[in-house]
Write a protein that holds these residues in place. Sequence first.
Motif, PDB file in Angstrom:
ATOM      1  N   GLU A  41      20.197  32.700  36.044  1.00  0.00           N
ATOM      2  CA  GLU A  41      20.032  33.887  35.206  1.00  0.00           C
ATOM      3  C   GLU A  41      20.666  33.716  33.825  1.00  0.00           C
ATOM      4  O   GLU A  41      20.097  34.148  32.806  1.00  0.00           O
ATOM      5  CB  GLU A  41      20.642  35.095  35.922  1.00  0.00           C
ATOM      6  N   ASP A  42      21.851  33.091  33.762  1.00  0.00           N
ATOM      7  CA  ASP A  42      22.525  32.895  32.475  1.00  0.00           C
ATOM      8  C   ASP A  42      22.051  31.631  31.760  1.00  0.00           C
ATOM      9  O   ASP A  42      22.249  31.499  30.545  1.00  0.00           O
ATOM     10  CB  ASP A  42      24.043  32.820  32.680  1.00  0.00           C
ATOM     11  N   PRO A 248      27.527  27.943  32.445  1.00  0.00           N
ATOM     12  CA  PRO A 248      26.116  27.925  32.054  1.00  0.00           C
ATOM     13  C   PRO A 248      25.874  27.363  30.657  1.00  0.00           C
ATOM     14  O   PRO A 248      24.854  26.700  30.428  1.00  0.00           O
ATOM     15  CB  PRO A 248      25.689  29.390  32.157  1.00  0.00           C
ATOM     16  N   GLU A 249      26.790  27.609  29.716  1.00  0.00           N
ATOM     17  CA  GLU A 249      26.592  27.091  28.364  1.00  0.00           C
ATOM     18  C   GLU A 249      26.635  25.568  28.339  1.00  0.00           C
ATOM     19  O   GLU A 249      25.768  24.921  27.736  1.00  0.00           O
ATOM     20  CB  GLU A 249      27.650  27.660  27.408  1.00  0.00           C
TER      21      GLU A 249
END
Length: 269
Positions: A41-42, A248-249
């Motif tokens: 999702e992220d 996530p990044e």
Amino acid sequence: MRTRGGYADTDWGQVHYRVNGDSGPWIGLFHESPLSCRVYEDVLPLLGRHARAVAFDTPGYGASDPPPGPGFEIPDYGRVLAQAAAGIGMERPVLGGVHSGASLALAAAAHLPAAGLVLSGVPLFDPDERAAFLANWTPDAPVDGAGAQFGWAVARYLRSWGPDLPPTMLHLAVVEMMRVADRYAWGYQAAFRYDPSGALAAADVPVLLLDAESDLLAPKDAIAMELARDARLVVLPGLPGQPHLRAPEDYAAALLAFAREAAGPEGGS
């Protein structure tokens, strides 16, 4: 750009997916059992800035229709997921996955020519490990009228993902597992029966092993590096696992850089 949902028709019914981005290389992502594409999702919005990123629900998990029964194998799942990807127009995607999702990416690549593979925690078990997982990892969920199954699922994820698990991650894992409690073992068991070493050795595309430093399957990275013809390893430091959820990044940045390189000028813009 907003993440959108959709369904693709396959031989097993409908496969649910989430997509972000409308230009650039295609990226297809497969989740670990027994969760869903919500684990990305992220990640999807980060990838969607420069790529067309699609995360699929494995048949039987999330909002995808289940296989006809519990006895199907990872190559069967891979064929159906490739059918879904082709049905929404994916061409020469970079395919990626985590744990059993890594095996699904390898299996799907046999039916949908890929530009590259991004694998996190390839389950390269030896025969004894495989037998132990098959025997012990998927006991029946204790479903009853008092909700014992929910406490059981919470305890299970605190053991397997660590006692420091952020509440939001714990909630996601438990909810996704409980929505398929009656068949949560199907994909797991298929993954434990499957040996991805042959498909990894045969892959004729670049492979990025993108792993968390202390992931349960991080010790298998050395084996994967030996098997793959063209592999590189990126380790995200300080993570106990679940790089797509915990960082996530960093996960998206490494995946996107690899995807843009692997797809090349043919990957779209």
